[in-house]
Write a protein that holds these residues in place. Structure first.
Motif, PDB file in Angstrom:
ATOM      1  N   LYS A   1       0.838  -1.206   0.000  1.00 24.24           N
ATOM      2  CA  LYS A   1       0.000   0.000   0.000  1.00 24.24           C
ATOM      3  C   LYS A   1       0.871   1.253   0.000  1.00 24.24           C
ATOM      4  O   LYS A   1       0.594   2.217  -0.717  1.00 24.24           O
TER       5      LYS A   1
ATOM      6  N   THR B   1     -10.332 -12.397   4.565  1.00 22.68           N
ATOM      7  CA  THR B   1     -11.231 -11.337   5.029  1.00 22.68           C
ATOM      8  C   THR B   1     -11.494 -11.601   6.504  1.00 22.68           C
ATOM      9  O   THR B   1     -11.135 -12.660   7.044  1.00 22.68           O
ATOM     10  N   HIS B   2     -12.145 -10.674   7.169  1.00 25.75           N
ATOM     11  CA  HIS B   2     -12.459 -10.906   8.575  1.00 25.75           C
ATOM     12  C   HIS B   2     -13.368 -12.117   8.735  1.00 25.75           C
ATOM     13  O   HIS B   2     -13.215 -12.893   9.691  1.00 25.75           O
TER      14      HIS B   2
ATOM     15  N   GLN C   1      -4.574  -5.001  -0.200  1.00 25.50           N
ATOM     16  CA  GLN C   1      -5.960  -5.255   0.184  1.00 25.50           C
ATOM     17  C   GLN C   1      -6.076  -5.637   1.656  1.00 25.50           C
ATOM     18  O   GLN C   1      -6.964  -5.158   2.372  1.00 25.50           O
TER      19      GLN C   1
ATOM     20  N   SER D   1      -5.495  -2.618   3.970  1.00 25.63           N
ATOM     21  CA  SER D   1      -6.658  -1.724   3.977  1.00 25.63           C
ATOM     22  C   SER D   1      -7.787  -2.289   4.841  1.00 25.63           C
ATOM     23  O   SER D   1      -8.452  -1.540   5.581  1.00 25.63           O
ATOM     24  N   GLN D   2      -8.006  -3.608   4.768  1.00 26.50           N
ATOM     25  CA  GLN D   2      -9.064  -4.218   5.585  1.00 26.50           C
ATOM     26  C   GLN D   2      -8.796  -4.029   7.075  1.00 26.50           C
ATOM     27  O   GLN D   2      -9.697  -3.685   7.846  1.00 26.50           O
TER      28      GLN D   2
ATOM     29  N   GLU E   1      -6.895  -1.794   8.501  1.00 24.14           N
ATOM     30  CA  GLU E   1      -6.994  -0.379   8.853  1.00 24.14           C
ATOM     31  C   GLU E   1      -8.447   0.033   9.074  1.00 24.14           C
ATOM     32  O   GLU E   1      -8.745   0.836   9.965  1.00 24.14           O
ATOM     33  N   ARG E   2      -9.366  -0.541   8.288  1.00 23.61           N
ATOM     34  CA  ARG E   2     -10.785  -0.174   8.406  1.00 23.61           C
ATOM     35  C   ARG E   2     -11.488  -0.901   9.549  1.00 23.61           C
ATOM     36  O   ARG E   2     -12.267  -0.300  10.294  1.00 23.61           O
ATOM     37  N   LEU E   3     -11.229  -2.199   9.690  1.00 18.37           N
ATOM     38  CA  LEU E   3     -12.046  -3.040  10.570  1.00 18.37           C
ATOM     39  C   LEU E   3     -11.299  -3.614  11.767  1.00 18.37           C
ATOM     40  O   LEU E   3     -11.890  -4.331  12.574  1.00 18.37           O
TER      41      LEU E   3
ATOM     42  N   THR F   1      -1.533  -7.630  13.447  1.00 21.37           N
ATOM     43  CA  THR F   1      -2.690  -7.485  12.561  1.00 21.37           C
ATOM     44  C   THR F   1      -3.684  -8.614  12.778  1.00 21.37           C
ATOM     45  O   THR F   1      -4.570  -8.835  11.958  1.00 21.37           O
TER      46      THR F   1
END
Length: 461
Positions: free
Chosen positions: A62, A373-374, A410, A413-414, A416-418, A455
């Protein structure tokens, strides 16, 4: 203090193909430039930037893409083929205004593989990528198109895995191992990046030179999600871009005839669990595949932790499938040379190809692309009662998710958001996993950044 901008060649700079790129047809070019394939072109742009940015010490995809957000690349069609036009390209890719030849080869290898994979594998309808045999066949076709499969050549390809962020002592050791392998006429395949991927190749070049080996092979295999964090090192003379991490891993084990693992982080553990999960499958019980874990004396504790983790999660039997050699590059090379001879005899007896391991059984659990993904990370089945090869597949996905969250655009970013990924599992699995991850963080093997914020979050159920 404002971060300084990287040196750029503002351009435009035009370059013509170099290396193994076959001529592109007008249809292939228009397909790549079609507005319906903007995602495909963006994948090419990012991979091209990664190649041009070789030598950069940032392992955060990123951050790399943000740093060079004004980089642009255009495909210019002409009757005699194509040209690439670059704007705001990294200046480090040029010498006296001319692009370094090796970088130019890698740039067109990226274009070759992305166009071929999209048209001939994904969109052609020739492969059912939900079927195990078709996934293997697709990997074979991509490798064959890249001209890296050489018929009639006896087994000689050693796959070297390990971290891109290793220290100087471990890097020097990986060069010494590569040198000993090169002296014995063995070729090198790695993930193509820096650190333990570059060291064995660099050492092998000297070993090959001393033995007057002409045409030494330094094969690099990458994929779009990781190439920005691990750009191709300059020694790679054959670069292949596979479409995802699962096909990249399959390419390693089908093309390679033996594996050496150097110290590394979670990406290295993903690779270890991949090969061990395959070798633990009952269908591969009699198949020779030399596997060595090695490092300098200073890394002995690291390999002790690996051995401890593997036996605690996959059972004592796992120890039958690898050998740990500490501080002895010659013994590593002798072990791989002897292993190659066993592989040669087996392939000859079973009439299997030397250049591609068709007989290796890879369970679909190791072939199906896993998107971290989460939700998918929380659904992993880290259960003590699973057969060892099935548990290895689940653990491989857990490490794949941590890799994505650490260095892939990707995944970063996930998180960082969630927030961190949640990894759930039985305490008999999560306790050794937690001990291992804590040790990797303490040894600064997670990322090149000075401070690492986990993370992931482990939850015992």
């Amino acid at each position: 203090m404002k971060e300084s901008s990287p040196p750029l060649v503002s351009g435009p700079v035009q370059i013509v193909p170099e290396g193994t790129l076959e001529l592109l047809s007008k249809k292939e070019i228009s397909h790549l430039l079609d507005s319906a394939h903007t995602e495909l072109f963006e994948t090419f742009r990012k991979c091209a930037l990664a190649v041009l940015n070789s030598g950069n010490v940032v392992d955060n995809s990123k951050a790399v893409f943000e740093q060079y957000r004004n980089f642009a690349i255009h495909i210019r069609e002409q009757e005699r083929g194509i040209k690439l036009e670059l704007i705001n390209a990294p200046a480090s890719a040029f010498v006296d205004g001319r692009m370094i030849r090796g970088i130019r080869e890698h740039l067109f290898a990226v274009l070759r593989d992305i166009v071929y994979t999209n048209q001939q594998v994904i969109e052609s309808g020739s492969f059912d990528l939900n079927q195990s045999s078709d996934i293997t066949d697709a990997a074979f076709h991509i490798l064959r198109n890249a001209q890296v499969l050489i018929p009639q050549q006896p087994p000689d390809m050693v796959v070297c895995w390990g971290g891109h962020a290793i220290g100087e002592t471990e890097y020097d050791y990986s060069k010494r191992v590569g040198y000993e392998l090169g002296l014995r006429g063995l070729n090198i395949c790695t993930g193509c990046g820096p650190g333990a991927m570059k060291g064995p190749m660099k050492g092998a070049t000297i070993g090959h030179a001393k033995q007057r080996v002409r045409g030494g092979r330094y094969l690099g295999i990458s994929e779009p999600g990781i190439i920005a964090a691990e750009p191709p090192n300059p020694i790679v003379n054959s670069l292949v871009i596979m479409p995802d991490i699962e096909k990249r891993l399959e390419a390693f084990v089908r093309v390679g005839h033996g594996i050496v693992v150097f110290p590394g982080g979670v990406g290295t553990f993903e690779e270890i669990l991949y090969i061990l999960g395959i070798l633990l499958h009952p269908a591969n019980a009699d198949l020779p595949y030399p596997l060595v874990f090695t490092g300098p004396a200073e890394s002995a504790e690291y390999f002790y932790r690996i051995d401890e983790f593997l036996r605690a999660t996959l059972g004592e039997k796992v120890r039958d499938y690898y050998r740990v050699i500490i501080g002895d590059p010659e013994e590593v090379a002798r072990t791989l040379r002897a292993g190659m001879e066993a592989v040669h005899r087996y392939r000859h007896r079973t009439h299997d190809a030397y250049y591609f391991n068709w007989r290796l059984m890879i369970d679909p659990a190791f072939q199906r692309p896993f998107e971290p993904t989460h939700a998918s990370m929380a659904e992993l089945r880290l259960l003590a009662e699973l057969p060892s090869h099935e548990l290895a597949a689940e653990l491989r996905r857990a490490f794949s998710g941590i890799v994505a969250a650490n260095v892939k655009e990707q995944g970063i970013s996930q998180v960082e958001r969630l927030g961190p990924f949640e990894i759930r599992g039985h305490r008999k699995i999560l306790e050794p996993l937690e001990n291992l991850l804590v040790e990797l963080v303490a040894q600064k093997r997670m990322r090149l950044a000075e401070h690492y914020e986990p993370t992931y979050r482990l939850i015992r159920v």
